[in-house]
Motif scaffolding. Structure first.
Motif, PDB file in Angstrom:
ATOM      1  N   PRO A  80     -11.227  14.690   3.550  1.00 24.51           N
ATOM      2  CA  PRO A  80     -10.677  14.351   2.198  1.00 24.51           C
ATOM      3  C   PRO A  80      -9.192  15.735   2.464  1.00 24.51           C
ATOM      4  CG  PRO A  80     -12.583  15.577   1.959  1.00 24.51           C
ATOM      5  CD  PRO A  80     -13.171  15.158   3.545  1.00 24.51           C
ATOM      6  N   LEU A  81      -9.188  15.968   2.938  1.00 23.24           N
ATOM      7  CA  LEU A  81      -7.987  16.906   3.170  1.00 23.24           C
ATOM      8  C   LEU A  81      -6.309  15.764   4.012  1.00 23.24           C
ATOM      9  CD1 LEU A  81      -6.172  18.593   1.469  1.00 23.24           C
ATOM     10  CD2 LEU A  81      -5.920  20.023   4.344  1.00 23.24           C
ATOM     11  N   CYS A  82      -7.458  15.385   4.957  1.00 24.62           N
ATOM     12  CA  CYS A  82      -5.880  14.801   6.107  1.00 24.62           C
ATOM     13  C   CYS A  82      -5.771  13.315   5.443  1.00 24.62           C
ATOM     14  CB  CYS A  82      -6.647  14.652   7.133  1.00 24.62           C
ATOM     15  SG  CYS A  82      -7.252  15.443   8.387  1.00 24.62           S
ATOM     16  N   ILE A  83      -6.518  12.955   4.187  1.00 22.44           N
ATOM     17  CA  ILE A  83      -6.659  11.206   4.057  1.00 22.44           C
ATOM     18  C   ILE A  83      -5.195  11.338   3.345  1.00 22.44           C
ATOM     19  CG2 ILE A  83      -7.123  10.158   2.991  1.00 22.44           C
ATOM     20  CD1 ILE A  83     -10.275   9.595   4.409  1.00 22.44           C
ATOM     21  N   PHE A  84      -5.884  12.376   1.879  1.00 21.55           N
ATOM     22  CA  PHE A  84      -4.819  12.555   1.089  1.00 21.55           C
ATOM     23  C   PHE A  84      -3.440  13.163   1.732  1.00 21.55           C
ATOM     24  CE2 PHE A  84      -2.499  15.619  -1.709  1.00 21.55           C
ATOM     25  CZ  PHE A  84      -2.583  14.814  -2.844  1.00 21.55           C
ATOM     26  N   CYS A  85      -3.644  13.842   2.930  1.00 19.51           N
ATOM     27  CA  CYS A  85      -1.800  14.248   2.999  1.00 19.51           C
ATOM     28  C   CYS A  85      -0.856  13.146   3.453  1.00 19.51           C
ATOM     29  CB  CYS A  85      -1.785  15.976   3.854  1.00 19.51           C
ATOM     30  SG  CYS A  85      -2.639  16.904   2.957  1.00 19.51           S
ATOM     31  N   TYR A  86      -1.979  12.398   4.257  1.00 24.52           N
ATOM     32  CA  TYR A  86      -1.616  11.122   5.776  1.00 24.52           C
ATOM     33  C   TYR A  86      -1.562   9.941   4.903  1.00 24.52           C
ATOM     34  CZ  TYR A  86      -1.131  15.559   8.337  1.00 24.52           C
ATOM     35  OH  TYR A  86      -0.718  17.044   8.905  1.00 24.52           O
ATOM     36  N   PHE A  87      -2.280   9.341   4.268  1.00 20.00           N
ATOM     37  CA  PHE A  87      -2.535   8.045   4.207  1.00 20.00           C
ATOM     38  C   PHE A  87      -1.973   7.897   2.594  1.00 20.00           C
ATOM     39  CE2 PHE A  87      -5.237   8.849   7.853  1.00 20.00           C
ATOM     40  CZ  PHE A  87      -5.560   7.992   8.394  1.00 20.00           C
ATOM     41  N   PRO A  88      -1.811   7.045   2.060  1.00 17.80           N
ATOM     42  CA  PRO A  88      -0.978   6.550   1.004  1.00 17.80           C
ATOM     43  C   PRO A  88      -2.382   6.713  -0.368  1.00 17.80           C
ATOM     44  CG  PRO A  88      -0.745   4.354   1.844  1.00 17.80           C
ATOM     45  CD  PRO A  88      -1.274   5.279   2.773  1.00 17.80           C
ATOM     46  N   VAL A  89      -1.753   6.555  -1.002  1.00 18.66           N
ATOM     47  CA  VAL A  89      -3.048   7.099  -2.667  1.00 18.66           C
ATOM     48  C   VAL A  89      -3.401   6.480  -2.700  1.00 18.66           C
ATOM     49  CG1 VAL A  89      -2.700   7.983  -5.563  1.00 18.66           C
ATOM     50  CG2 VAL A  89      -1.101   8.822  -3.269  1.00 18.66           C
ATOM     51  N   TRP A  90      -3.432   4.924  -2.416  1.00 22.06           N
ATOM     52  CA  TRP A  90      -4.664   3.615  -2.953  1.00 22.06           C
ATOM     53  C   TRP A  90      -5.480   4.063  -2.250  1.00 22.06           C
ATOM     54  CZ3 TRP A  90      -5.906   0.583   0.770  1.00 22.06           C
ATOM     55  CH2 TRP A  90      -4.998   0.606   1.325  1.00 22.06           C
ATOM     56  N   PHE A  91      -5.236   4.214  -0.856  1.00 24.95           N
ATOM     57  CA  PHE A  91      -6.292   4.710   0.422  1.00 24.95           C
ATOM     58  C   PHE A  91      -7.328   6.372  -0.140  1.00 24.95           C
ATOM     59  CE2 PHE A  91      -7.823   5.894   4.276  1.00 24.95           C
ATOM     60  CZ  PHE A  91      -8.650   4.886   5.014  1.00 24.95           C
ATOM     61  N   TYR A  92      -6.886   6.784  -0.587  1.00 19.93           N
ATOM     62  CA  TYR A  92      -7.257   8.411  -0.877  1.00 19.93           C
ATOM     63  C   TYR A  92      -8.336   7.387  -2.109  1.00 19.93           C
ATOM     64  CZ  TYR A  92      -8.264  12.993  -2.555  1.00 19.93           C
ATOM     65  OH  TYR A  92      -8.857  13.819  -3.122  1.00 19.93           O
ATOM     66  N   ASP A  93      -7.738   7.208  -2.911  1.00 15.34           N
ATOM     67  CA  ASP A  93      -8.421   6.598  -3.928  1.00 15.34           C
ATOM     68  C   ASP A  93      -9.578   5.583  -3.888  1.00 15.34           C
ATOM     69  OD1 ASP A  93      -6.947   8.266  -5.800  1.00 15.34           O
ATOM     70  OD2 ASP A  93      -5.631   6.243  -6.272  1.00 15.34           O
ATOM     71  N   PHE A  94      -9.560   4.925  -3.160  1.00 14.81           N
ATOM     72  CA  PHE A  94     -10.409   4.563  -2.417  1.00 14.81           C
ATOM     73  C   PHE A  94     -11.915   4.638  -1.770  1.00 14.81           C
ATOM     74  CE2 PHE A  94     -12.393   1.484   1.133  1.00 14.81           C
ATOM     75  CZ  PHE A  94     -13.104   0.572   0.573  1.00 14.81           C
ATOM     76  N   PHE A  95     -11.021   6.115  -0.928  1.00 15.58           N
ATOM     77  CA  PHE A  95     -11.857   6.649   0.268  1.00 15.58           C
ATOM     78  C   PHE A  95     -12.689   7.506  -1.093  1.00 15.58           C
ATOM     79  CE2 PHE A  95     -12.765  11.275   1.574  1.00 15.58           C
ATOM     80  CZ  PHE A  95     -13.671  11.062   2.590  1.00 15.58           C
TER      81      PHE A  95
END
Length: 305
Positions: free
Chosen positions: A266-281
């Protein structure tokens, strides 16, 4: 190299302790249960002098530590929200060679929707999780600067944004030789008894209209979901304990540790992906959460059209 370091470290500490060359002194608070409790035992077993801040000095957690730990461990009554139990009154400040402080104490509030939580819950969480950690850190920083020691902040994946102020501490204290680390374990800890009390407080402060929209069964389902959630988390605390030890003793400790199953992703996704993708995850991760009464009714109505 890390595996070799971890495997040799216990023998090294025992050797130094037995030779009476030095004994490292640590202050750890929030050790009544969970990670803090296991950490106090672990550090004592490794040969450290541990000053352990406990919320209830007569509670079962404190009694177990008295029974199982060495005389090097000292239990200190510390409720950071109680003006009469400030850390300055514990006596640790007179100890001349404090090497490390571990800010472990934290409040796990009922993780319901923000609209449902009373303001007292927010204030209590801030008093302990934020202001408590700041007060303890500020109190001991003169000793840590003198020893050029370590400050370790225990957090969680839910508090990943707290890494920002931690980064400021890294910069501020590096000139004094003090190294700062944050540990973000995975998982969630809580018991049915804990949720019962917090649910009661929540319902007593909930406006009638809001309670009607969500429904009492929503809170019951949410509590059941939370109680079951730890079964999907790694119960082995050894990665957390080893990372804290590394943060305390390594020549070059990491700024951030993410021990435990599923902590790093989750930390990697939050740091390296767009916010919308993190919200989707996150939405997919918690897709098993219950649905408020009004939304269930609306979905049922749409299904009948």
């Amino acid at each position: 190299m890390t595996l070799i370091y971890y495997s040799c470290l216990p023998q090294f500490i025992k050797l130094v302790t037995d030779m009476h060359l030095f004994l490292m002194c640590l202050f750890v608070w929030g050790i009544d249960t969970g990670i803090g409790h296991a950490l106090a035992k672990y550090l004592d077993n490794m040969g450290f002098i541990v000053f352990a801040g406990v919320l209830n000095k007569d509670g079962p957690g404190a009694e177990e530590l008295r029974r199982t730990c060495s005389q090097r461990l000292s239990l200190l009554q510390l409720d950071i929200t109680n003006p009469t139990q400030k850390v300055q009154n514990t006596g640790v400040l007179v100890y001349p060679s404090l090497w490390g402080v571990v800010n472990n104490a934290g409040i796990l509030g009922f993780p319901a929707d923000g609209e449902l939580l009373p303001m007292s819950t927010y204030r209590h969480c801030m008093d302990v999780n934020f202001f408590g950690a700041v007060e303890v850190s500020k109190t001991f920083l003169p000793l840590l600067r003198k020893s050029q020691g370590r400050l370790v902040n225990m957090s969680s994946m839910a508090g990943k944004l707290g890494q920002v102020p931690n980064a400021f501490l890294v910069q501020e204290l590096s000139k004094w030789g003090v190294k700062v680390a944050a540990v973000h374990p995975s998982g969630i800890q809580g018991t049915s008894e804990l949720w019962d009390k917090q649910e009661k407080d929540l319902l007593e402060n909930l406006p009638a209209a809001v309670r009607s929209d969500y429904g009492d069964d929503y809170l019951q389902e949410l509590k059941s979901y939370l109680v079951r959630l730890p079964a999907h988390c790694d119960a082995d605390l050894s990665p957390v304990l080893k990372d804290v030890l590394h943060a305390l003793l390594a020549r070059r400790p990491h700024g951030l540790y993410t021990p435990g199953k599923g902590a790093y992703l989750p930390l990697c996704i939050f740091c390296y992906f767009p916010v919308w993708f993190y919200d989707f995850f996150i939405s997919k991760l918690f897709s098993a959460e219950p649905v408020p009464r009004v939304l269930r009714t609306a979905e049922a109505g749409n299904g009948n059209l």
